[in-house]
Motif scaffolding. Structure first.
Motif, PDB file in Angstrom:
ATOM      1  N   TRP A 181       7.015   2.609   5.755  1.00  0.00           N
ATOM      2  CA  TRP A 181       6.684   1.194   5.530  1.00  0.00           C
ATOM      3  C   TRP A 181       7.919   0.345   5.283  1.00  0.00           C
ATOM      4  O   TRP A 181       7.797  -0.856   5.039  1.00  0.00           O
ATOM      5  N   ASP A 182       9.114   0.948   5.340  1.00  0.00           N
ATOM      6  CA  ASP A 182      10.343   0.163   5.125  1.00  0.00           C
ATOM      7  C   ASP A 182      10.412  -0.980   6.122  1.00  0.00           C
ATOM      8  O   ASP A 182      10.362  -0.743   7.335  1.00  0.00           O
ATOM      9  N   GLY A 183      10.540  -2.195   5.613  1.00  0.00           N
ATOM     10  CA  GLY A 183      10.693  -3.355   6.492  1.00  0.00           C
ATOM     11  C   GLY A 183       9.464  -3.676   7.317  1.00  0.00           C
ATOM     12  O   GLY A 183       9.546  -4.470   8.257  1.00  0.00           O
ATOM     13  N   ARG A 184       8.343  -3.063   7.001  1.00  0.00           N
ATOM     14  CA  ARG A 184       7.133  -3.264   7.814  1.00  0.00           C
ATOM     15  C   ARG A 184       6.079  -3.976   6.970  1.00  0.00           C
ATOM     16  O   ARG A 184       5.842  -3.597   5.818  1.00  0.00           O
ATOM     17  N   ALA A 185       5.458  -5.008   7.522  1.00  0.00           N
ATOM     18  CA  ALA A 185       4.417  -5.730   6.782  1.00  0.00           C
ATOM     19  C   ALA A 185       3.139  -4.908   6.749  1.00  0.00           C
ATOM     20  O   ALA A 185       2.860  -4.145   7.678  1.00  0.00           O
ATOM     21  N   SER A 293      -0.517   9.704   5.401  1.00  0.00           N
ATOM     22  CA  SER A 293      -0.070   8.396   5.911  1.00  0.00           C
ATOM     23  C   SER A 293      -1.257   7.521   6.272  1.00  0.00           C
ATOM     24  O   SER A 293      -1.288   6.321   5.957  1.00  0.00           O
ATOM     25  N   GLU A 294      -2.242   8.120   6.948  1.00  0.00           N
ATOM     26  CA  GLU A 294      -3.416   7.328   7.361  1.00  0.00           C
ATOM     27  C   GLU A 294      -4.221   6.876   6.143  1.00  0.00           C
ATOM     28  O   GLU A 294      -4.713   5.754   6.089  1.00  0.00           O
ATOM     29  N   TRP A 295      -4.339   7.746   5.164  1.00  0.00           N
ATOM     30  CA  TRP A 295      -5.088   7.385   3.959  1.00  0.00           C
ATOM     31  C   TRP A 295      -4.388   6.283   3.186  1.00  0.00           C
ATOM     32  O   TRP A 295      -5.024   5.379   2.642  1.00  0.00           O
ATOM     33  N   VAL A 296      -3.064   6.367   3.102  1.00  0.00           N
ATOM     34  CA  VAL A 296      -2.323   5.327   2.373  1.00  0.00           C
ATOM     35  C   VAL A 296      -2.485   3.985   3.089  1.00  0.00           C
ATOM     36  O   VAL A 296      -2.728   2.943   2.456  1.00  0.00           O
ATOM     37  N   ALA A 297      -2.392   3.996   4.418  1.00  0.00           N
ATOM     38  CA  ALA A 297      -2.567   2.739   5.172  1.00  0.00           C
ATOM     39  C   ALA A 297      -3.955   2.148   4.900  1.00  0.00           C
ATOM     40  O   ALA A 297      -4.104   0.942   4.686  1.00  0.00           O
ATOM     41  N   ALA A 298      -4.965   3.018   4.890  1.00  0.00           N
ATOM     42  CA  ALA A 298      -6.335   2.536   4.641  1.00  0.00           C
ATOM     43  C   ALA A 298      -6.473   2.016   3.211  1.00  0.00           C
ATOM     44  O   ALA A 298      -7.137   1.008   2.952  1.00  0.00           O
ATOM     45  N   GLU A 299      -5.825   2.704   2.277  1.00  0.00           N
ATOM     46  CA  GLU A 299      -5.921   2.293   0.876  1.00  0.00           C
ATOM     47  C   GLU A 299      -5.218   0.946   0.663  1.00  0.00           C
ATOM     48  O   GLU A 299      -5.726   0.075  -0.052  1.00  0.00           O
ATOM     49  N   LEU A 300      -4.056   0.763   1.281  1.00  0.00           N
ATOM     50  CA  LEU A 300      -3.359  -0.520   1.154  1.00  0.00           C
ATOM     51  C   LEU A 300      -4.196  -1.642   1.765  1.00  0.00           C
ATOM     52  O   LEU A 300      -4.277  -2.745   1.213  1.00  0.00           O
ATOM     53  N   ALA A 301      -4.839  -1.353   2.897  1.00  0.00           N
ATOM     54  CA  ALA A 301      -5.699  -2.367   3.529  1.00  0.00           C
ATOM     55  C   ALA A 301      -6.869  -2.703   2.604  1.00  0.00           C
ATOM     56  O   ALA A 301      -7.260  -3.861   2.465  1.00  0.00           O
ATOM     57  N   ARG A 302      -7.414  -1.686   1.958  1.00  0.00           N
ATOM     58  CA  ARG A 302      -8.544  -1.905   1.050  1.00  0.00           C
ATOM     59  C   ARG A 302      -8.121  -2.746  -0.160  1.00  0.00           C
ATOM     60  O   ARG A 302      -8.830  -3.661  -0.574  1.00  0.00           O
TER      61      ARG A 302
END
Ligand code: SF4
Ligand code: SF4
Length: 351
Positions: A181-185, A293-302
């Protein structure tokens, strides 16, 4: 057996924040703070009729019923301030005890300036001190001889979970996920909506997410017929008034550029918190799909979607939905969310 060296407290997530408790607030007192036997004796010498309750293996000051505040709160001021217990002296710092002791700022506290999410540099021309000295010294004083053993036990729990997920090809270490996620929105996709409703008021006012609103009591957000209801609570318990029921958004509300930036900074703050991984790893044990990685992305979206939905509903009851949520609106939403989501179970524990 020797106790071993005192573990260090990682305070890097405090960098950049400034804090001063607001005298008109009392938000963190809508709780049942844990007390030690010594603190209990001191409190009883000030308030002989103060009630206490057992919560698991801990003793706590009893809150008034129906979502009321701790029995010592009077007109949003602590009636036992000189003898208030450790959790009250440490707030708004919360420490996750996992592989390390990581301090994080509870951003629900309106005494914390959320501009600290921008990073460690203080705002230009603003030399105010950080303001966490007393809170940090109380936290450090509580790092006792039991902590090394607790760290060892939680590290072993994490290792067992990692081995299990690794054998399924789903494990990704924290450092790798963070660097992805470095530098990534962080995107909050349409698919993260509608978000989960808060509990209904009938389920118990003490279960509702709270936020400071500058009124005589905090505002609570409750699920309701036709949307979400915003309620002002009384410190003595019960509902002082309803601010109205508004539909919760079905899709991500629009944000100003500043609002989107603040939300992104907030989600990156979550990514830096060990508690995020503790929550995700535990959840993965109950579902055989997806990598860390996929779970973290989903959790951040949530999390992002929850902030957006709460910001939108609170803006609506304050005076109408804006065309785009501003940074101030997003700050209101994240304050109404942060404590709520920090309180979840992880493979570690709270100090
Ligand atoms: S929530 Fe923050 S500002 Fe409010 S009383 Fe607690 S420490 Fe003070
Ligand atoms: S002891 Fe005082 S500071 Fe702590 S929750 Fe109660 S009223 Fe608030």
């Amino acid at each position: 057996m020797t106790a071993g060296p005192t573990p260090a407290l990682d305070v890097s997530l405090l960098a950049g924040f400034r804090y001063a408790c607001r005298p008109d607030c009392g938000l963190c007192c809508f709780a049942e703070p844990r007390v030690t036997p010594r603190e209990r004796t001191q409190l009883l010498s000030i308030a002989p009729t103060l009630g206490f309750v057992e919560r698991g293996r801990e003793e706590c000051i009893a809150a008034r019923p129906e979502g009321g505040a701790c029995g010592l709160l009077r007109n949003l001021r602590c009636g036992g301030h000189p003898a208030r217990p450790s959790p009250c002296r440490e707030f708004p710092i919360s420490v996750h005890l996992g592989e390390r002791l990581q301090a994080t700022v509870v951003l629900s506290c309106p005494g914390v300036d959320v501009r600290g999410l921008d990073g460690p540099e203080p705002a230009v021309g603003d030399p105010a001190p950080m303001g966490f000295d007393e809170e940090l010294s109380r936290v450090r004083a509580r790092i006792g001889p039991d902590v090394p053993a607790r760290l060892k036990a939680s590290t072993a729990r994490r290792r067992r979970i990692a081995r299990h997920l690794e054998s399924d090809g789903r494990w990704v270490p924290e450092s790798e996920v963070r660097s992805e996620w470095d530098g990534r929105a962080v995107e909050v996709p349409d698919s993260a909506f509608p978000v989960e409703s808060p509990p209904e008021a009938a389920d118990g006012l003490d279960l509702l997410p709270l936020t400071f609103a500058g009124t005589a009591g905090p505002w609570a957000i409750a699920g309701a017929l036709g949307g979400w209801e915003v309620l002002e609570l009384r410190e003595t318990g019960g509902i002082a008034r309803s601010l109205g029921v508004v539909p919760a958004p079905e899709r991500p509300p629009l944000m100003s550029a500043d609002g989107a930036r603040l939300l992104d900074r907030y989600l990156h703050y979550w990514l830096a918190r060990d508690v995020l991984f503790g929550v995700v790893h535990l959840s993965m044990l109950d579902d055989p799909r997806g990598t860390v990685s996929e779970w973290v992305a989903a959790e951040l979206a949530r999390i992002g979607a929850t902030v957006l939905a709460r910001a939108d509903v609170l803006a609506a009851v304050r005076g109408g939905r804006p065309g785009r949520l501003s940074a101030d609106d997003i700050a209101v939403g994240l304050r109404a969310t942060d404590q709520d989501l920090l309180d979840r179970a992880t493979w570690g524990s709270r100090l």
